[in-house]
Each structure stands twice: as structure tokens, then as C-alpha cells.
Design a protein around this motif. Structure first.
Motif, mmCIF file in Angstrom:
data_model
loop_
_atom_site.group_PDB
_atom_site.id
_atom_site.type_symbol
_atom_site.label_atom_id
_atom_site.label_comp_id
_atom_site.label_asym_id
_atom_site.label_seq_id
_atom_site.Cartn_x
_atom_site.Cartn_y
_atom_site.Cartn_z
ATOM 1 N N GLN A 71 40.148 -9.395 5.394
ATOM 2 C CA GLN A 71 39.242 -8.485 4.729
ATOM 3 C C GLN A 71 38.222 -7.778 5.330
ATOM 4 N N VAL A 73 34.842 -4.702 5.032
ATOM 5 C CA VAL A 73 33.772 -4.405 3.954
ATOM 6 C C VAL A 73 33.385 -2.819 4.232
ATOM 7 N N THR A 74 33.498 -1.922 3.197
ATOM 8 C CA THR A 74 33.338 -0.674 3.265
ATOM 9 C C THR A 74 31.590 -0.262 3.551
ATOM 10 N N GLN A 77 29.445 -1.421 0.671
ATOM 11 C CA GLN A 77 29.465 -2.934 0.537
ATOM 12 C C GLN A 77 30.483 -3.177 -0.275
ATOM 13 N N ASN A 79 34.350 -5.007 -0.802
ATOM 14 C CA ASN A 79 35.041 -5.861 -0.129
ATOM 15 C C ASN A 79 36.657 -5.173 -0.500
ATOM 16 N N TYR A 81 40.844 -5.926 0.805
ATOM 17 C CA TYR A 81 41.462 -6.782 1.256
ATOM 18 C C TYR A 81 42.876 -6.153 1.681
ATOM 19 N N ARG A 124 38.416 -3.279 10.843
ATOM 20 C CA ARG A 124 37.174 -3.203 10.022
ATOM 21 C C ARG A 124 36.074 -2.276 10.563
ATOM 22 N N GLN A 132 34.337 3.143 -0.218
ATOM 23 C CA GLN A 132 35.383 2.358 -0.843
ATOM 24 C C GLN A 132 36.113 3.507 -1.884
ATOM 25 N N PHE A 171 40.849 -4.229 -3.850
ATOM 26 C CA PHE A 171 39.508 -4.652 -3.773
ATOM 27 C C PHE A 171 39.125 -5.597 -4.833
ATOM 28 N N ASP A 172 38.053 -6.151 -4.892
ATOM 29 C CA ASP A 172 37.608 -6.982 -5.869
ATOM 30 C C ASP A 172 38.220 -6.665 -7.278
#
Length: 312
Positions: A71, A73-74, A77, A79, A81, A124, A132, A171-172
Motif C-alpha cells: 500500500q 499514500v498519495t 492522502q 490510499n 493498493y 511509495r 490520486q 483505491f479505497d
């Protein structure tokens, strides 16, 4: 005594057999003497010093792959994957490279842990600088960044990164739904714009067709008017020519030219009567009216003749 002989023969056979080493294709054996590097054995059958030389490790020079799942983080903020496939191999078959591969890490587990963590950290770090909305379109940029960042590190370990494939970027769930709505709204907007463009093109083509039809009709009307004018002019010229010829013949016969005018007068009345289609045409049929009309026509004829003579 017999047992001692057989025992010595057995040990001799064991030592002789242990002197032969078979190295598989795609593998290089690293030989050490009392824990110190000695030499390399290439694929095939080789000999080593029994009880002295030891096979420290067998290094595979074939391509190897490993799957990654992690995972990031952009910058805004979100997430992200990742599921990726890493393809790597030994850098080359040189002795120094094989020594690095054999002695840089305690075992393959430590190597894999360092390799995976290095690649994940590089991705990362790159994703943290991006928004994003840009990540999905930057697969190639991410791969290029990782190769640029870790190539020197891997070469110092004796390895080379052959390929890194980002098979899945998600993404989420809430972000995925919002992205789907954005895509749908953009598609609707594009469809509306396309329909508007199509309607504009249709109306433009229709207006052009109407304009062309008007131009063609106007050109045809203009040509028809020109033809009608030419016909009338030709008719008048022929009438004038006929009248002139008739007048000349009557002069030669010593007849009065007024007879021609009288004939034209009667022919005109006849034509009006036959082609009036029910319309009423008022003509002065009295002797004075006929004389007046004939005089006017004679005056016009005389004037025309003078013009023709002056032109000659």
C-alpha cells in the motif's frame, strides 16, 4: 587385517566419489576452503579437493520472479493498493558478481526481504509526490522511477532488475465509486458535446445546401433572363429587318408604307383577340385612333432608319 583393508578401500571410494561435483545448467557453484572463497565451478562435471574444498552455495543465474502486494499514500492522502510482479536475475557471470551474490546476504530470505522493501519504498516515495487522479495514468513513470532509483543498489548486490509490472492499482471503495461517477459524467458530457457537434454539422450542411440551391436557382434565372432578353432582341432585330425589307420592296413598287403599318395593326388586334385568355384589352378602333397610332409607328420607323443611316 581384512577389515582394515576394506575400510580403507571404502574411505578411498568415498573420497574419490566426493572429488567429483556435478553442477546443473543455469547454476554456478561457489567453492570455499575452510570458509574462504576459493573458486567457481561452471555447469558440468568438475573436480574438487576432497575434505578441503567445500561447496558454499549454488547460485542460480536464471531469471526469478516474485509477486508484491503493498500500500502507498498519495499527496492528497488517498490510499493506493498495488499488486506487482518483479522479475530479476544475476547481473552477469563474472567472478566478482557471483561473489557478491554469494556473500552479500546471509541467505536468500534476507535478500528477498531487502529487495522487496527497497522496491516498495521507492514506489511509495514516488506516489507520495503525486495526486490520486494522476497515479493510474503513470504506470510507466512509476516503473522508470523504480529502475532508476534501485539499479545501482541491485548491481552492488550482484543483481539486475529485468522488469517490474504493476498488474493492479486500486483505491479505497469510496474513491473508486467517486472515480466511476466522474468517468460517467465525463462520458455524458462528451456525448452531449458530440450530439451538439453533429446537430451543428447537420444544420450547417443544410444551410449550405439551401444556399447552394438558391445560388443555382438564381444563376438559372439569370441565364433564363439573359436568354429571354437575347430572344426578344433577336425578335426585334428580325422584325426591324423584315419591316425594312418590306418597306424597300414597297418603295420600289411605288406603294405607301402605311400599308405595312396597317397590316401590323390588324395583326396585333388579331393576336390580342386570340391570346388574351379572357382579359380585356382596350384599343382605340376609330379612324382617328388608327391614324394616330400609324403615325406614331411611322415616326418610330423613320427615327430608326435615320439612326441606322447615321451609323453607316
Amino acid at each position: 587385517m581384512d577389515y582394515t583393508f576394506y575400510l580403507l578401500v571404502f574411505f578411498a571410494l568415498v573420497i574419490l566419489i566426493s572429488s567429483f561435483v556435478t553442477v546443473k545448467q543455469g547454476t554456478i557453484a561457489v567453492i570455499t576452503i575452510f570458509g574462504k572463497y576459493r573458486r567457481l565451478l561452471r555447469p558440468g562435471l568438475s573436480l574438487k579437493i576432497p575434505l578441503v574444498e567445500n561447496i558454499h552455495s549454488r547460485i542460480s543465474i536464471q531469471n526469478r520472479s516474485v509477486e508484491l502486494s503493498f500500500q502507498a499514500v498519495t499527496q492528497d492522502q488517498a490510499n493506493v493498493y498495488f499488486k506487482a510482479m518483479l522479475l530479476y536475475s544475476v547481473l552477469n557471470h563474472d567472478e566478482e558478481t557471483i561473489k557478491n551474490v554469494a556473500f552479500k546476504f546471509v541467505d536468500q530470505t534476507n535478500l528477498m526481504q531487502a529487495l522487496i522493501r527497497t522496491i516498495e519504498g521507492s514506489i511509495r516515495a514516488y506516489v507520495a509526490t503525486q495526486r490520486q487522479a494522476n497515479v493510474l495514468a503513470q504506470r510507466n513513470e512509476i516503473v522508470d522511477h523504480v529502475k532508476h532509483q534501485i539499479d545501482q543498489v541491485l548491481e552492488s548486490w550482484g543483481y539486475h532488475l529485468q522488469d517490474l509490472q504493476l498488474n493492479d492499482i486500486t483505491f479505497d471503495e469510496e474513491i473508486m465509486r467517486s472515480m466511476s461517477r466522474v468517468v460517467a459524467s465525463n462520458n455524458l458530457k462528451a456525448a452531449a458535446e458530440n450530439e451538439g457537434q453533429a446537430l451543428l454539422i447537420t444544420k450547417t450542411k443544410g444551410a449550405e445546401a439551401d444556399g447552394n440551391a438558391i445560388k443555382i436557382a438564381a444563376a438559372a434565372e439569370r441565364e433564363a433572363a439573359q436568354l429571354r432578353g437575347q430572344g426578344i432582341a433577336l425578335f426585334r432585330a428580325e422584325v426591324a429587318h423584315g419591316m425594312t425589307k418590306a418597306a424597300q420592296e414597297m418603295e420600289q413598287a411605288n406603294l405607301d408604307i402605311s400599308v405595312i403599318l396597317f397590316t401590323m395593326w390588324t395583326e396585333s388586334i388579331k393576336h390580342f383577340a386570340e391570346n388574351s385568355d379572357g382579359n380585356v384589352v382596350f384599343l382605340d378602333g376609330s379612324t382617328e385612333g388608327m391614324n394616330k397610332t400609324m403615325k406614331e409607328m411611322m415616326a418610330m420607323q423613320i427615327q430608326k432608319n435615320r439612326k441606322d443611316q447615321a451609323g453607316e
